[in-house]
Design a protein around this motif. Sequence first.
Motif, short mmCIF file in Angstrom:
data_model
loop_
_atom_site.label_atom_id
_atom_site.label_comp_id
_atom_site.label_asym_id
_atom_site.label_seq_id
_atom_site.Cartn_x
_atom_site.Cartn_y
_atom_site.Cartn_z
N LEU A 234 1.30 -1.23 0.04
CA LEU A 234 -0.04 -0.02 -0.34
C LEU A 234 0.99 1.04 -0.14
O LEU A 234 1.90 1.18 0.62
N GLY A 235 0.85 2.43 -0.48
CA GLY A 235 1.30 3.14 -1.18
C GLY A 235 2.61 3.69 -2.18
O GLY A 235 2.51 4.55 -2.90
N ALA A 236 2.90 2.34 -2.76
CA ALA A 236 3.66 2.19 -3.83
C ALA A 236 3.54 2.28 -5.25
O ALA A 236 4.20 2.62 -6.13
N GLY A 237 2.30 1.82 -5.07
CA GLY A 237 1.24 3.03 -6.27
C GLY A 237 1.46 4.19 -6.29
O GLY A 237 1.86 4.49 -7.68
N GLN A 238 0.63 5.30 -5.54
CA GLN A 238 1.22 6.27 -5.00
C GLN A 238 2.69 6.88 -5.61
O GLN A 238 3.14 8.24 -6.50
N ALA A 239 3.76 6.17 -4.98
CA ALA A 239 5.46 6.08 -5.23
C ALA A 239 5.39 6.08 -6.92
O ALA A 239 6.44 7.31 -7.68
N VAL A 240 5.54 5.10 -6.97
CA VAL A 240 5.19 4.79 -8.84
C VAL A 240 4.87 6.60 -9.39
O VAL A 240 5.07 6.79 -10.60
N LYS A 241 3.66 6.72 -9.70
CA LYS A 241 2.63 7.64 -10.24
C LYS A 241 3.53 8.85 -10.45
O LYS A 241 3.68 9.39 -11.17
N LEU A 242 3.54 9.05 -8.93
CA LEU A 242 4.83 10.00 -8.68
C LEU A 242 5.92 10.71 -9.69
O LEU A 242 6.05 11.70 -10.03
N VAL A 243 6.53 9.42 -9.07
CA VAL A 243 8.52 9.48 -9.50
C VAL A 243 7.48 9.21 -11.59
O VAL A 243 8.52 10.13 -12.88
N ASN A 244 6.57 9.41 -11.79
CA ASN A 244 6.33 8.73 -13.02
C ASN A 244 5.84 10.14 -13.38
O ASN A 244 6.81 10.94 -14.70
N ASN A 245 4.87 11.02 -12.87
CA ASN A 245 5.01 12.20 -13.70
C ASN A 245 5.49 13.12 -13.20
O ASN A 245 5.54 14.37 -14.76
N ALA A 246 6.58 12.93 -12.21
CA ALA A 246 8.01 14.03 -12.34
C ALA A 246 8.99 13.50 -13.11
O ALA A 246 9.37 14.71 -14.07
N VAL A 247 9.19 12.36 -13.80
CA VAL A 247 9.51 12.38 -15.26
C VAL A 247 9.35 12.81 -16.45
O VAL A 247 9.59 13.51 -17.03
N PHE A 248 7.87 12.68 -16.41
CA PHE A 248 7.26 13.29 -17.76
C PHE A 248 6.59 14.72 -17.04
O PHE A 248 7.23 15.46 -19.11
N ALA A 249 7.16 16.03 -16.61
CA ALA A 249 7.32 16.75 -16.81
C ALA A 249 8.91 17.14 -16.94
O ALA A 249 9.21 17.94 -17.74
#
Length: 264
Positions: A161-176
């Motif tokens: 629990l929480g890992a999905g959010q962590a991956v999404k946040l890293v993904n969006n940081a890379v996206f930006a």
Amino acid sequence: MTRVGFVGAGRMGGPMIGRLVESGHEVQALGRSDQKSRVVEELGARPVADVTEVPDGADVVIVCVFTDEQVRTVCLDDGLVAAMRAGSTLVLHTTGSPRTAQTVAAQNPAIAVVDAPVSGGPHNIAAGEVTLFVGGSDDAVAHARPILGAYGDPILHVGPLGAGQAVKLVNNAVFAAQIGLLGEAVALGRRLGVDEPKLLSAISNGSGASRVGGFVAAAGSVATFAEATQEFVSKDVDVVRKTAADLGSDLGLLDAVIDAGIRP
């Protein structure tokens, strides 16, 4: 057929409800106004007027609102989690802090909580092919997977629990950051006398290609794409910066280019 409770019949949640109904699930969704109730009915679901009615008899409850604060309000202040029956599963699609999902889970140990932020847009949901980064126990994810499969593909179980959010946040940081890098590339191309749309199109067919680059090329310019995505990307970048700071870290080299990607 599974009974599903749903909060957030908006831009992203609406297509999810539609796919759930089409897949044969019985859906009851929050509609706090006559207008919202009509939207829910048009999607084929049954509207309920209060948050505490959403989980009534539901095996899985899904929350798809815009901000972390809204998740806390709906789940904790408005009583959604307290009203869920033992053995049911709560799915959080909103991109936010991993700690929010963990805090919500702690409020009702009799339920399972899965964080499953989304990568993609309404058109991906409608096609049944939106990417889900999923965090939670093996049992909780297995319980939610048949429901999520109505609109999610791939469904990527990335950790507890929480890992999905962590991956999404890293993904969006890379996206930006990639948008920012493309902005710098366009500036270099301009100094070298290359037209921006032609440069973006060419890079999309070369070794410098990326999924983000394809999106930017289709938009015609970095500025146009950055303006179109600024609202949700800025929100997610704010969350990942705060989350990293809370954990005593930062974004490292990503910070050097990320601002250029979220400011048109």
